[in-house]
Design a protein around this motif. Structure first.
Motif, short mmCIF file in Angstrom:
data_model
loop_
_atom_site.label_atom_id
_atom_site.label_comp_id
_atom_site.label_asym_id
_atom_site.label_seq_id
_atom_site.Cartn_x
_atom_site.Cartn_y
_atom_site.Cartn_z
N GLY A 55 29.51 63.91 6.45
CA GLY A 55 29.79 65.17 5.76
C GLY A 55 31.05 65.83 6.24
O GLY A 55 31.61 66.70 5.54
N ASP A 56 31.55 65.46 7.44
CA ASP A 56 32.83 65.98 7.92
C ASP A 56 33.97 65.44 7.06
O ASP A 56 33.88 64.33 6.49
CB ASP A 56 33.07 65.57 9.37
N GLU A 57 35.03 66.21 6.94
CA GLU A 57 36.18 65.76 6.15
C GLU A 57 36.86 64.59 6.83
O GLU A 57 37.23 64.67 8.01
CB GLU A 57 37.17 66.91 5.98
N PRO A 58 37.05 63.49 6.11
CA PRO A 58 37.71 62.32 6.71
C PRO A 58 39.10 62.64 7.25
O PRO A 58 39.54 62.05 8.24
CB PRO A 58 37.78 61.32 5.55
N ARG A 59 39.80 63.60 6.63
CA ARG A 59 41.16 63.90 7.07
C ARG A 59 41.16 64.59 8.43
O ARG A 59 42.22 64.74 9.06
CB ARG A 59 41.88 64.77 6.05
N SER A 60 39.99 65.07 8.89
CA SER A 60 39.94 65.70 10.20
C SER A 60 39.73 64.68 11.32
O SER A 60 39.75 65.04 12.50
CB SER A 60 38.83 66.75 10.24
N ILE A 61 39.52 63.41 10.98
CA ILE A 61 39.31 62.37 11.99
C ILE A 61 40.61 62.12 12.75
O ILE A 61 41.69 62.03 12.16
CB ILE A 61 38.82 61.06 11.34
N ASP A 62 40.52 62.01 14.05
CA ASP A 62 41.69 61.68 14.87
C ASP A 62 41.70 60.15 15.07
O ASP A 62 40.93 59.61 15.88
CB ASP A 62 41.63 62.40 16.21
N TRP A 63 42.58 59.46 14.33
CA TRP A 63 42.58 58.00 14.34
C TRP A 63 43.18 57.44 15.63
O TRP A 63 42.90 56.29 15.99
CB TRP A 63 43.34 57.49 13.11
N ARG A 68 41.70 54.04 20.46
CA ARG A 68 41.47 53.82 21.88
C ARG A 68 40.01 53.61 22.22
O ARG A 68 39.68 52.84 23.13
CB ARG A 68 42.01 55.03 22.69
N SER A 69 39.13 54.29 21.50
CA SER A 69 37.73 54.28 21.89
C SER A 69 36.81 53.58 20.90
O SER A 69 35.65 53.31 21.23
CB SER A 69 37.23 55.72 22.07
N GLU A 70 37.32 53.34 19.67
CA GLU A 70 36.53 52.78 18.58
C GLU A 70 35.34 53.69 18.24
O GLU A 70 34.31 53.24 17.76
CB GLU A 70 36.04 51.37 18.91
N LYS A 71 35.51 54.99 18.50
CA LYS A 71 34.54 55.99 18.10
C LYS A 71 35.24 57.06 17.27
O LYS A 71 36.41 57.37 17.50
CB LYS A 71 33.87 56.64 19.31
N LEU A 72 34.50 57.60 16.29
CA LEU A 72 35.09 58.60 15.40
C LEU A 72 34.91 60.01 15.99
O LEU A 72 33.81 60.43 16.31
CB LEU A 72 34.44 58.54 14.02
N TYR A 73 36.05 60.70 16.11
CA TYR A 73 36.05 62.09 16.54
C TYR A 73 36.84 62.92 15.52
O TYR A 73 37.80 62.42 14.92
CB TYR A 73 36.70 62.26 17.93
N VAL A 74 36.42 64.16 15.35
CA VAL A 74 37.14 65.05 14.44
C VAL A 74 37.78 66.16 15.25
O VAL A 74 37.26 66.58 16.30
CB VAL A 74 36.22 65.67 13.35
#
Length: 292
Positions: A55-63, A68-74
């Motif tokens: 539900g979080d906006e994909p554009r807020s993800i820090d790629w 580096r971590s293979e985990k999704l953070y916003v």
């Protein structure tokens, strides 16, 4: 209202520049003005990160973090949210007292304009509406031009009718579409049931009640055979003011004021009471300090 009796001028607003109006944090999730909130998505400054949730906006993800971590953070941002301040000023006939000094309406107008000015400094919306038996609803807008247009309008307000807070609030409540700052300025010379009804109807807002009285109302100073006139009905009342009369009057007034205060406390609203001989900037300072 006699335009020559008020003290709202350029110096009045310069004095107000010393103050910052603090808005209660309990509604900061809905508005914030210069009051900050932290949200995911678009904003002003990045203040941190949290794990991604559906539900979080994909554009807020820090790629970069994902690489580096293979985990999704916003990213979380500090955002500004706008405030709408609804100021209701009692314009019933009882506010046109006393005759030869600053009236309760004039004092209330200085309070209303002061609060509106401090909201305007943050480029937030405000409206000052007057009420008596009915309410004259003004549309919330922003800007100093609107502030001075409001002052021009209120300087020519004709005080008339009796105070009917309950019916006025029922009508005005329909004009508020989201949680807001609501300030009611009045002598609250109305029934407790009516006042309580107004408080409960606005209990989901950041609510402030400011009671304005003349010193002669707060402390009855006459003695002996006296004629009182009800400004709202223009009816005379002749009576003998004895010491026991004064004690009874004082007791009933304090019971009335304490009941309003207790109801405000019950719903999380704020209550302040001032007499018109209190310097206006002392009233502002006291109110703002309490809100910190």
């Amino acid at each position: 209202m006699d335009p020559g009796k008020h003290t709202i001028n350029a110096d009045f607003f310069r004095q107000l520049d010393r103050f910052s109006f603090m808005v209660n944090k309990r509604v900061s999730s809905v508005y914030a003005g210069s009051r900050r909130s932290v949200n995911s998505g678009r904003g002003i400054n990045t203040v941190g990160f949290r794990e991604y949730y559906p539900g979080d906006e994909p554009r807020s993800i820090d790629w970069k973090i994902y690489a580096r971590s293979e985990k999704l953070y916003v990213r979380q941002f500090e955002e500004d949210k706008s405030l709408t301040a609804h100021i209701l000023l009692d314009a019933s006939k009882s506010m046109d007292y006393p005759e030869k000094a600053t009236t309760k309406f004039e004092y209330g107008l200085m309070l209303a304009m002061g609060f509106a000015y401090m909201v305007t400094k943050d480029n937030d919306k405000f409206a000052i509406s007057t009420f008596s038996e009915d309410v004259d609803i003004s549309e919330p807008r922003r800007g100093k031009k609107y502030l001075f247009q409001t002052l021009d309008r209120l300087e020519t307000t004709k005080l008339q009718g009796r105070t009917d807070i309950r019916e006025s609030i029922i009508r005005y409540r329909r004009a508020i579409h989201s949680r807001s700052l609501v300030i009611i300025i009045s002598d609250f010379m109305d029934s407790l049931d009516s006042i309580r009804s107004a408080i409960y109807r606005f209990s989901d807002h950041d609510l402030i009640l400011v009671q304005v009285l003349d010193r002669t109302e707060a402390q009855l100073q006459v003695h002996g055979h006296t004629k009182f006139m009800d400004l709202e009905t223009e009816k005379d009342l002749k009576t003998y003011v004895s010491d026991s009369f004064k004690e009874s009057y004082q007791r009933k007034l304090m019971e009335h004021m304490n009941s309003i205060k207790d109801t405000c406390y019950h719903v999380g609203a704020e209550y302040y009471a001032f007499t018109t001989d209190v310097p206006i900037f002392e009233a502002f300072l006291y109110t703002i300090d309490r809100r910190r």
